[in-house]
Design a protein around this motif. Structure first.
Motif, PDB file in Angstrom:
ATOM      1  N   PRO A 186     -13.735  -9.987  13.530  1.00 44.82           N
ATOM      2  CA  PRO A 186     -14.317  -8.826  12.834  1.00 44.82           C
ATOM      3  C   PRO A 186     -15.073  -7.954  13.836  1.00 44.82           C
ATOM      4  CG  PRO A 186     -14.846 -10.874  11.676  1.00 44.82           C
ATOM      5  CD  PRO A 186     -14.205 -11.252  12.980  1.00 44.82           C
ATOM      6  N   ALA A 187     -14.884  -6.648  13.750  1.00 45.12           N
ATOM      7  CA  ALA A 187     -15.466  -5.730  14.737  1.00 45.12           C
ATOM      8  C   ALA A 187     -16.982  -5.818  14.797  1.00 45.12           C
ATOM      9  CB  ALA A 187     -15.032  -4.301  14.427  1.00 45.12           C
ATOM     10  N   ASP A 188     -17.620  -6.175  13.707  1.00 42.54           N
ATOM     11  CA  ASP A 188     -19.083  -6.223  13.707  1.00 42.54           C
ATOM     12  C   ASP A 188     -19.638  -7.594  14.083  1.00 42.54           C
ATOM     13  OD1 ASP A 188     -18.175  -7.415  11.371  1.00 42.54           O
ATOM     14  OD2 ASP A 188     -19.874  -6.712  10.170  1.00 42.54           O
ATOM     15  N   SER A 189     -18.752  -8.540  14.427  1.00 36.46           N
ATOM     16  CA  SER A 189     -19.239  -9.867  14.818  1.00 36.46           C
ATOM     17  C   SER A 189     -19.834  -9.812  16.219  1.00 36.46           C
ATOM     18  CB  SER A 189     -18.102 -10.899  14.777  1.00 36.46           C
ATOM     19  OG  SER A 189     -17.192 -10.691  15.840  1.00 36.46           O
ATOM     20  N   ILE A 190     -20.765 -10.697  16.479  1.00 31.47           N
ATOM     21  CA  ILE A 190     -21.408 -10.732  17.800  1.00 31.47           C
ATOM     22  C   ILE A 190     -20.371 -11.040  18.878  1.00 31.47           C
ATOM     23  CG2 ILE A 190     -22.156 -13.152  17.618  1.00 31.47           C
ATOM     24  CD1 ILE A 190     -24.101 -10.362  19.349  1.00 31.47           C
ATOM     25  N   GLU A 191     -19.411 -11.922  18.572  1.00 33.35           N
ATOM     26  CA  GLU A 191     -18.413 -12.260  19.581  1.00 33.35           C
ATOM     27  C   GLU A 191     -17.526 -11.068  19.919  1.00 33.35           C
ATOM     28  OE1 GLU A 191     -15.235 -15.725  20.814  1.00 33.35           O
ATOM     29  OE2 GLU A 191     -16.330 -15.917  18.937  1.00 33.35           O
TER      30      GLU A 191
END
Length: 188
Positions: A150-155
């Protein structure tokens, strides 16, 4: 000190008792009791939030420990590594190197997620890691893996920063280390 008559002493004690009763009434009137309860509830909610965050960090650490155990088993037993391998065409030695590069990256990411290092420290560690040719190869080979994040994930956000670092390193390795401010920390 002058001696006091019993009547004077009683009046002073009586005044203190009367003051104490007034204070007790003020503390236990419906309005002040409610304010006190609300204050205690807010404090309790704050403590509950901190405890929830700590449990989340502990769960992240435990999940990472499980992942490391699986990676250790894959390094020790090539047949298990075949079962988990998503990078075709690797020799056993190269596969072990890729597993270790993944461990290094995962360890840095976990350190940031649990608060052991802040964003700037994470970026500094990743900058050093990007100098390693095996890590750069690992990063290139696993690009497809990161596309599903997901684009908003920290990774995903950290991955985008590493992509930029490796591109800058490839473009101009002599000037790569001389950089302006690190990319801003992504919003939590």
């Amino acid at each position: 000190m002058a001696t006091q008559t019993p009547a004077v002493r009683r009046s002073r004690i009586g005044s203190a008792v009367a003051s104490g009763r007034g204070l007790m009434r003020a503390l236990f009137t419906p309005g002040s009791r409610r304010r006190r309860q609300e204050g205690l509830l807010l404090e309790l909610l704050g403590q509950l939030k901190l405890m929830t965050e700590e449990i989340h960090r502990a769960n992240l650490i435990q999940q990472y420990r499980l992942t490391l155990r699986q990676m250790d088993r894959m390094v020790d037993d090539p047949s298990l590594a075949d079962a988990a391998n998503t990078l075709p065409g690797l020799s056993e030695v190269k596969r072990r190197q890729m597993i270790f590069a993944n461990r290094q990256y995962g360890n840095l990411l976990l350190a940031h997620r649990v608060g052991a290092c802040d964003w700037d420290e994470l970026i500094g560690h990743l900058r050093v890691l990007c100098l390693n040719a095996l890590f750069a190869e690992y990063w290139d080979r696993t690009a497809e893996h990161r596309r599903s994040l997901p684009a908003d994930s920290i990774e995903a956000r950290v991955g985008a920063v590493v992509d930029v670092m490796l591109e800058e390193l490839a473009d101009d390795p002599d000037e790569w280390w001389i950089v302006g401010p690190s990319p801003g920390e992504p919003a939590p």
